[in-house]
Design an enzyme around this catalytic site. Structure first.
Site, PDB file in Angstrom:
ATOM      1  N   ALA A   9       0.569   5.685   4.107  1.00 34.27           N
ATOM      2  CA  ALA A   9      -0.645   6.499   3.967  1.00 34.27           C
ATOM      3  C   ALA A   9      -0.536   7.582   2.897  1.00 34.27           C
ATOM      4  O   ALA A   9      -1.550   8.068   2.408  1.00 34.27           O
ATOM      5  CB  ALA A   9      -1.000   7.127   5.316  1.00 34.27           C
ATOM      6  N   GLY A  86      -1.478  -5.467   2.265  1.00 38.26           N
ATOM      7  CA  GLY A  86      -1.658  -5.466   0.816  1.00 38.26           C
ATOM      8  C   GLY A  86      -0.345  -5.348   0.078  1.00 38.26           C
ATOM      9  O   GLY A  86      -0.273  -5.612  -1.124  1.00 38.26           O
ATOM     10  N   THR A  87       0.697  -4.959   0.795  1.00 34.74           N
ATOM     11  CA  THR A  87       2.010  -4.802   0.166  1.00 34.74           C
ATOM     12  C   THR A  87       2.461  -6.132  -0.425  1.00 34.74           C
ATOM     13  O   THR A  87       2.384  -7.168   0.240  1.00 34.74           O
ATOM     14  CB  THR A  87       3.049  -4.320   1.210  1.00 34.74           C
ATOM     15  OG1 THR A  87       2.530  -3.160   1.845  1.00 34.74           O
ATOM     16  CG2 THR A  87       4.381  -4.012   0.559  1.00 34.74           C
ATOM     17  N   THR A  88       2.917  -6.091  -1.649  1.00 31.60           N
ATOM     18  CA  THR A  88       3.353  -7.319  -2.310  1.00 31.60           C
ATOM     19  C   THR A  88       4.885  -7.405  -2.279  1.00 31.60           C
ATOM     20  O   THR A  88       5.564  -6.456  -1.902  1.00 31.60           O
ATOM     21  CB  THR A  88       2.836  -7.372  -3.759  1.00 31.60           C
ATOM     22  OG1 THR A  88       3.200  -6.163  -4.417  1.00 31.60           O
ATOM     23  CG2 THR A  88       1.327  -7.517  -3.783  1.00 31.60           C
ATOM     24  N   PRO A 112      -2.801 -10.783  -1.853  1.00 35.97           N
ATOM     25  CA  PRO A 112      -2.066 -10.313  -3.036  1.00 35.97           C
ATOM     26  C   PRO A 112      -2.921  -9.363  -3.868  1.00 35.97           C
ATOM     27  O   PRO A 112      -2.387  -8.531  -4.596  1.00 35.97           O
ATOM     28  CB  PRO A 112      -1.785 -11.589  -3.831  1.00 35.97           C
ATOM     29  CG  PRO A 112      -2.115 -12.725  -2.924  1.00 35.97           C
ATOM     30  CD  PRO A 112      -3.043 -12.215  -1.874  1.00 35.97           C
ATOM     31  N   ASN A 113      -4.255  -9.488  -3.741  1.00 35.63           N
ATOM     32  CA  ASN A 113      -5.143  -8.609  -4.497  1.00 35.63           C
ATOM     33  C   ASN A 113      -6.465  -8.475  -3.748  1.00 35.63           C
ATOM     34  O   ASN A 113      -7.082  -9.478  -3.409  1.00 35.63           O
ATOM     35  CB  ASN A 113      -5.380  -9.160  -5.913  1.00 35.63           C
ATOM     36  CG  ASN A 113      -5.835  -8.081  -6.858  1.00 35.63           C
ATOM     37  OD1 ASN A 113      -6.750  -7.329  -6.540  1.00 35.63           O
ATOM     38  ND2 ASN A 113      -5.197  -7.989  -8.008  1.00 35.63           N
ATOM     39  N   HIS A 141       1.098  -3.649 -15.107  1.00 32.31           N
ATOM     40  CA  HIS A 141       0.981  -2.662 -14.029  1.00 32.31           C
ATOM     41  C   HIS A 141       1.627  -1.342 -14.434  1.00 32.31           C
ATOM     42  O   HIS A 141       2.415  -1.283 -15.378  1.00 32.31           O
ATOM     43  CB  HIS A 141       1.646  -3.169 -12.742  1.00 32.31           C
ATOM     44  CG  HIS A 141       0.825  -4.190 -12.004  1.00 32.31           C
ATOM     45  ND1 HIS A 141       0.804  -5.526 -12.362  1.00 32.31           N
ATOM     46  CD2 HIS A 141      -0.029  -4.069 -10.948  1.00 32.31           C
ATOM     47  CE1 HIS A 141      -0.016  -6.181 -11.556  1.00 32.31           C
ATOM     48  NE2 HIS A 141      -0.526  -5.323 -10.693  1.00 32.31           N
ATOM     49  N   LYS A 145       5.714   0.422 -10.168  1.00 32.36           N
ATOM     50  CA  LYS A 145       5.612  -0.776  -9.312  1.00 32.36           C
ATOM     51  C   LYS A 145       7.001  -1.299  -8.984  1.00 32.36           C
ATOM     52  O   LYS A 145       7.847  -1.416  -9.865  1.00 32.36           O
ATOM     53  CB  LYS A 145       4.760  -1.839 -10.009  1.00 32.36           C
ATOM     54  CG  LYS A 145       4.481  -3.053  -9.129  1.00 32.36           C
ATOM     55  CD  LYS A 145       3.382  -3.926  -9.703  1.00 32.36           C
ATOM     56  CE  LYS A 145       3.225  -5.225  -8.926  1.00 32.36           C
ATOM     57  NZ  LYS A 145       2.974  -5.023  -7.491  1.00 32.36           N
ATOM     58  N   GLY A 151       2.332  -9.810  -7.052  1.00 32.83           N
ATOM     59  CA  GLY A 151       1.873 -10.797  -6.070  1.00 32.83           C
ATOM     60  C   GLY A 151       0.675 -11.571  -6.588  1.00 32.83           C
ATOM     61  O   GLY A 151       0.527 -12.770  -6.315  1.00 32.83           O
TER      62      GLY A 151
HETATM   63  P1  NAP Z   1       3.408   3.868  -3.381  1.00 35.69           P
HETATM   64  O1  NAP Z   1       2.532   4.861  -4.066  1.00 35.69           O
HETATM   65  O2  NAP Z   1       4.877   3.887  -3.640  1.00 35.69           O
HETATM   66  O3  NAP Z   1       3.126   4.037  -1.823  1.00 35.69           O
HETATM   67  C1  NAP Z   1       3.912   3.439  -0.816  1.00 35.69           C
HETATM   68  C2  NAP Z   1       4.085   4.462   0.290  1.00 35.69           C
HETATM   69  O4  NAP Z   1       4.762   3.834   1.368  1.00 35.69           O
HETATM   70  C3  NAP Z   1       4.939   5.651  -0.160  1.00 35.69           C
HETATM   71  O5  NAP Z   1       4.365   6.851   0.322  1.00 35.69           O
HETATM   72  C4  NAP Z   1       6.272   5.330   0.477  1.00 35.69           C
HETATM   73  O6  NAP Z   1       7.071   6.479   0.754  1.00 35.69           O
HETATM   74  C5  NAP Z   1       5.818   4.688   1.761  1.00 35.69           C
HETATM   75  N1  NAP Z   1       6.901   3.944   2.391  1.00 35.69           N
HETATM   76  C6  NAP Z   1       7.718   3.037   1.800  1.00 35.69           C
HETATM   77  N2  NAP Z   1       8.604   2.562   2.688  1.00 35.69           N
HETATM   78  C7  NAP Z   1       8.302   3.160   3.866  1.00 35.69           C
HETATM   79  C8  NAP Z   1       8.858   3.092   5.164  1.00 35.69           C
HETATM   80  N3  NAP Z   1       9.917   2.317   5.452  1.00 35.69           N
HETATM   81  N4  NAP Z   1       8.319   3.858   6.150  1.00 35.69           N
HETATM   82  C9  NAP Z   1       7.259   4.659   5.889  1.00 35.69           C
HETATM   83  N5  NAP Z   1       6.696   4.785   4.658  1.00 35.69           N
HETATM   84  C10 NAP Z   1       7.219   4.046   3.673  1.00 35.69           C
HETATM   85  O7  NAP Z   1       2.931   2.396  -3.701  1.00 35.69           O
HETATM   86  P2  NAP Z   1       1.427   1.884  -3.987  1.00 35.69           P
HETATM   87  O8  NAP Z   1       1.173   1.869  -5.441  1.00 35.69           O
HETATM   88  O9  NAP Z   1       0.486   2.580  -3.077  1.00 35.69           O
HETATM   89  O10 NAP Z   1       1.578   0.350  -3.570  1.00 35.69           O
HETATM   90  C11 NAP Z   1       1.946  -0.013  -2.251  1.00 35.69           C
HETATM   91  C12 NAP Z   1       2.020  -1.530  -2.154  1.00 35.69           C
HETATM   92  O11 NAP Z   1       0.707  -2.075  -2.315  1.00 35.69           O
HETATM   93  C13 NAP Z   1       2.890  -2.194  -3.245  1.00 35.69           C
HETATM   94  O12 NAP Z   1       3.580  -3.282  -2.682  1.00 35.69           O
HETATM   95  C14 NAP Z   1       1.868  -2.676  -4.258  1.00 35.69           C
HETATM   96  O13 NAP Z   1       2.329  -3.774  -5.010  1.00 35.69           O
HETATM   97  C15 NAP Z   1       0.749  -3.073  -3.324  1.00 35.69           C
HETATM   98  N6  NAP Z   1      -0.581  -3.146  -3.926  1.00 35.69           N
HETATM   99  C16 NAP Z   1      -1.371  -4.150  -3.468  1.00 35.69           C
HETATM  100  C17 NAP Z   1      -2.656  -4.260  -3.928  1.00 35.69           C
HETATM  101  C18 NAP Z   1      -3.521  -5.364  -3.376  1.00 35.69           C
HETATM  102  O14 NAP Z   1      -4.699  -5.473  -3.758  1.00 35.69           O
HETATM  103  N7  NAP Z   1      -2.988  -6.223  -2.496  1.00 35.69           N
HETATM  104  C19 NAP Z   1      -3.162  -3.360  -4.865  1.00 35.69           C
HETATM  105  C20 NAP Z   1      -2.323  -2.345  -5.317  1.00 35.69           C
HETATM  106  C21 NAP Z   1      -1.036  -2.233  -4.820  1.00 35.69           C
HETATM  107  P3  NAP Z   1       8.165   6.937  -0.358  1.00 35.69           P
HETATM  108  O15 NAP Z   1       7.378   7.468  -1.513  1.00 35.69           O
HETATM  109  O16 NAP Z   1       8.969   7.950   0.370  1.00 35.69           O
HETATM  110  O17 NAP Z   1       8.952   5.692  -0.729  1.00 35.69           O
END
Ligand code: NAP
Length: 255
Positions: A9, A86-88, A112-113, A141, A145, A151
């Site tokens: 979040a 959504g996590t890839t 994946p998106n 990206h 990333k 994904g």
């Molecule tokens: P981000 O800014 O790094 O956010 C991820 C969050 O999750 C961070 O606050 C992180 O904390 C937290 N986290 C990680 N491991 C955790 C754990 N074990 N317990 C609790 N919190 C944890 O990444 P993002 O850019 O938002 O992207 C997140 C994911 O979504 C990626 O896999 C990305 O590829 C994917 N994504 C998917 C789409 C889609 O359409 N499907 C679109 C965009 C992104 P820390 O900062 O402390 O690590």
């Protein structure tokens, strides 16, 4: 009201989800899960297991990291809670293992998106590949990333590979000059995928098809994470009436 717990979040996607869920009249954010505290948000928990036990949500939405997502989904599925993921970076083997743990009436939805334009690009790519089977993917990206290729690129390659007749083939790794391994990209289902990581980018993808005397290029750009939110909200609304593993937003559209 659909009660939602949100893992990741505090992150980039998590922040956009908090805003979108907060503005949705039929969704309620009952738990935020992240390692950082989040000011003014729903109760924040350190782990998904704690959040689910304390709030019993209808849906877990996960935008965390490849290292965290599998355990998060497992915790939700074991309680019969639907997942919107959504996590890839989740491997096919891990996805298959999770699919075998889904109980009756529970849904594991993975996209994946979530951007409609990217979904359309993937569908169009599969159609075009029937007639122009030679293709390469360039995905671009932001430089934070955690997984490459994206994904979306992997899914696009899978769809092209499934749809196309035999490709002619282009020079591969054997043509890379000494010291420049990777110049021809990674091979995903025998399709070269090139990953660009730069500050300033959000999420972008080009698919280039080549045939005798012509090329055809498709490109999608997510300039803002708002592009993903209608898809995330749609998935939250739909998983309650679905069951089993569903991969791809296209499976929830046109319903
Ligand atoms: P981000 O800014 O790094 O956010 C991820 C969050 O999750 C961070 O606050 C992180 O904390 C937290 N986290 C990680 N491991 C955790 C754990 N074990 N317990 C609790 N919190 C944890 O990444 P993002 O850019 O938002 O992207 C997140 C994911 O979504 C990626 O896999 C990305 O590829 C994917 N994504 C998917 C789409 C889609 O359409 N499907 C679109 C965009 C992104 P820390 O900062 O402390 O690590």
């Amino acid at each position: 009201m659909i009660r939602v717990a949100l893992a990741g979040a505090a992150g980039r996607m998590g922040s956009a989800c908090r805003e979108a869920i907060g503005a949705a009249h039929d969704l309620e954010l009952v738990a935020c899960i992240d390692r950082s505290t989040i000011e003014g948000a729903a109760p924040t928990f350190d782990t998904v297991a704690e959040a689910l036990a304390a709030t019993s949500p209808d849906v877990l939405v996960d935008f965390t990291a490849p290292t965290a997502v599998e355990a998060n989904i497992r915790a939700a599925l074991s309680l019969g809670i639907d997942c919107v993921v959504g996590t890839t970076g989740l491997s096919a083997a891990a996805t298959d293992a999770l699919a075998s743990e889904i109980g009756a009436g529970t849904c594991l939805f993975v996209a994946p998106n979530f951007a409609i334009g990217a979904v359309l690009l993937m569908q169009l790519s599969a159609q075009i590949a029937r007639f122009m089977p030679d293709a390469e993917i360039i995905e671009l990206h932001h430089n934070q990333k955690k997984d490459a290729p994206s994904g979306t690129a992997i899914r696009t390659a899978e769809l092209i590979a499934a749809a196309r007749p035999q490709a002619q083939g282009a020079p591969g790794a054997e043509s890379e000059i000494a010291g420049c391994a990777g110049a021809r990209g990674a091979r995903v289902n025998d399709i070269p995928v090139h990953s660009v990581r730069l500050p300033g980018l959000v999420a972008h993808q080009e698919v280039i098809f080549g045939g005798p005397g012509q090329t055809l290029t498709l490109r999608h750009d997510s300039m803002d994470r708002a592009s993903f939110m209608p898809g995330v909200l749609l998935a939250c609304r739909e998983v309650g009436s679905r069951e089993g593993l569903i991969v791809g937003l296209e499976n929830l559209m046109d319903t």
